[in-house]
Design a protein around this motif. Structure first.
Motif, PDB file in Angstrom:
ATOM      1  N   ALA A   1       0.794  -1.220   0.021  1.00 28.21           N
ATOM      2  CA  ALA A   1      -0.020   0.147  -0.155  1.00 28.21           C
ATOM      3  C   ALA A   1       0.739   1.248   0.071  1.00 28.21           C
ATOM      4  CB  ALA A   1      -0.975   0.061   1.255  1.00 28.21           C
ATOM      5  N   TRP A   2       1.925   1.309   0.559  1.00 31.66           N
ATOM      6  CA  TRP A   2       2.841   2.345   0.769  1.00 31.66           C
ATOM      7  C   TRP A   2       3.519   2.781  -0.650  1.00 31.66           C
ATOM      8  CZ3 TRP A   2       7.608   1.688  -0.911  1.00 31.66           C
ATOM      9  CH2 TRP A   2       8.344   0.018  -0.614  1.00 31.66           C
ATOM     10  N   PHE A   3       3.422   2.011  -1.733  1.00 37.39           N
ATOM     11  CA  PHE A   3       3.669   2.654  -2.875  1.00 37.39           C
ATOM     12  C   PHE A   3       2.971   3.913  -3.401  1.00 37.39           C
ATOM     13  CE2 PHE A   3       5.381  -1.674  -3.542  1.00 37.39           C
ATOM     14  CZ  PHE A   3       6.839  -1.431  -4.088  1.00 37.39           C
ATOM     15  N   SER A   4       1.716   3.808  -3.048  1.00 39.95           N
ATOM     16  CA  SER A   4       1.049   4.974  -3.425  1.00 39.95           C
ATOM     17  C   SER A   4       1.480   6.479  -2.759  1.00 39.95           C
ATOM     18  CB  SER A   4      -0.658   4.776  -3.109  1.00 39.95           C
ATOM     19  OG  SER A   4      -0.763   4.564  -1.813  1.00 39.95           O
ATOM     20  N   ALA A   5       2.299   6.174  -1.560  1.00 42.52           N
ATOM     21  CA  ALA A   5       2.928   7.079  -1.001  1.00 42.52           C
ATOM     22  C   ALA A   5       4.399   7.248  -0.948  1.00 42.52           C
ATOM     23  CB  ALA A   5       2.418   7.281   0.577  1.00 42.52           C
ATOM     24  N   LEU A   6       5.116   6.543  -1.865  1.00 39.89           N
ATOM     25  CA  LEU A   6       6.333   6.164  -1.935  1.00 39.89           C
ATOM     26  C   LEU A   6       7.028   7.690  -2.069  1.00 39.89           C
ATOM     27  CD1 LEU A   6       8.593   4.340  -1.468  1.00 39.89           C
ATOM     28  CD2 LEU A   6       8.447   3.690  -4.173  1.00 39.89           C
TER      29      LEU A   6
END
Length: 307
Positions: free
Chosen positions: A173-178
């Motif tokens: 999920a953190w890919f969208s906030a990477l």
């Protein structure tokens, strides 16, 4: 110190919380799934007892959905971990919330190292992680979390492990906030950016860096000169403590509290730099581009504490 731990909440364009501040515990074992999974299962039960009831509410099913982690779900997880004999890999992901980035996560990446998929690869490991919200640390105190980490570690035949402040989220999920996370990395050097599966594929018996709690097993501890060499190298830091474990293993605790190592502040804890320099010859190298398209970015980040 507790007042120096920042509050971080990162949301995607839809307002969902995709990453936040927390504490991560990771252990890497150069052992096959069948050899370590009873100990991992016991460690999972220890983790469950330590966190609030129902903190793990969902799990990833074989088809990639997120069913609720009720009695039926726990039985499915137990059978997958303890009874499934076929295959080369076992992936288990348990989470507080299937949507927003909650605070409590359990991830397990079991590998059958004698399988042809891994038998010629000295970097493959079986790996496990446990996460906590920063609020858990603040409520219970660092001594409680350190004791819990030790209890978990005693169950596991690790070659390397650590506990650290971290950007906590679902595995993907953190890919969208990477982009936002990468912007914060140069400021908070003590925050870990982890991806258990990718690191577990390549770390072998090497190290990932210096952390608040750094667990050293064999052969890594021996390559560093053993416990006596580390005690001597870090003897000038009264805040550093050492806890021997069975099997010629060692926990190095770099201070009472985990450090964010905020570069906006004038002072940095030098013991992190000293331990990082000792571990530098034994750091692993990433093979994939999960952190960045340029693998040199990960190499530089893993060495961020040297100066």
């Amino acid at each position: 110190m507790r007042e120096n731990i920042p509050v971080i909440r990162l949301r995607n364009k839809y307002g969902r919380l995709v990453a936040r501040d927390g504490v991560i515990l990771c252990f890497f074992m150069r052992r096959s799934h069948q050899e370590v999974v009873p100990a991992v299962w016991r460690a999972l039960q220890t983790y469950r007892r330590a966190i609030p009831p129902q903190s793990l509410g969902w799990y990833v099913s074989v088809d990639g959905d997120w069913p609720p982690l009720d009695d039926r779900g726990w039985e499915a997880i137990r059978k997958k971990m303890l009874e499934r004999l076929s295959g080369a890999m076992w992936h288990v992901e348990l989470a507080e919330d299937p949507g927003d980035a909650g605070s409590y996560f359990f991830n397990y990446e079991g590998r059958k190292l004698e399988d042809p998929l891994f038998s010629r690869d000295e970097g493959a490991t079986t790996a496990v992680s446990f996460s906590f919200p920063t609020e858990y640390l603040l409520e219970h105190g660092p001594a409680h979390l350190r004791a819990l980490a030790l209890e978990l570690a005693r169950e596991l035949p690790f070659s390397f492990g650590y506990a650290s402040l971290a950007f906590v989220s679902h595995q993907g999920a953190w890919f969208s906030a990477l982009e936002e996370i990468i912007d914060l990395l140069p400021r908070y050097l003590g925050f870990d950016l982890y991806r258990l599966g990718e690191t577990g594929e390549v770390i072998g018996t090497r190290a990932r860096g210096a952390y608040w709690l750094t667990f050293l097993g064999q052969p890594l501890l021996g390559q560093l000169g053993g416990s006596e060499a580390l005690l001597h190298a870090l003897s000038s830091f009264p805040e550093v403590s050492f806890q021997p474990l069975e099997g010629e293993r060692l926990l190095v605790c770099l201070g009472e509290w985990p450090e964010a190592i905020d570069t906006a502040q004038p002072l940095r804890p030098a013991q992190y730099r000293v331990l990082a320099q000792l571990l530098e010859p034994f750091l692993y190298e990433e093979r994939t581009g999960w952190f960045s398209r340029d693998k040199d970015d990960m190499r530089r980040w893993l060495r961020r504490l040297f100066e």
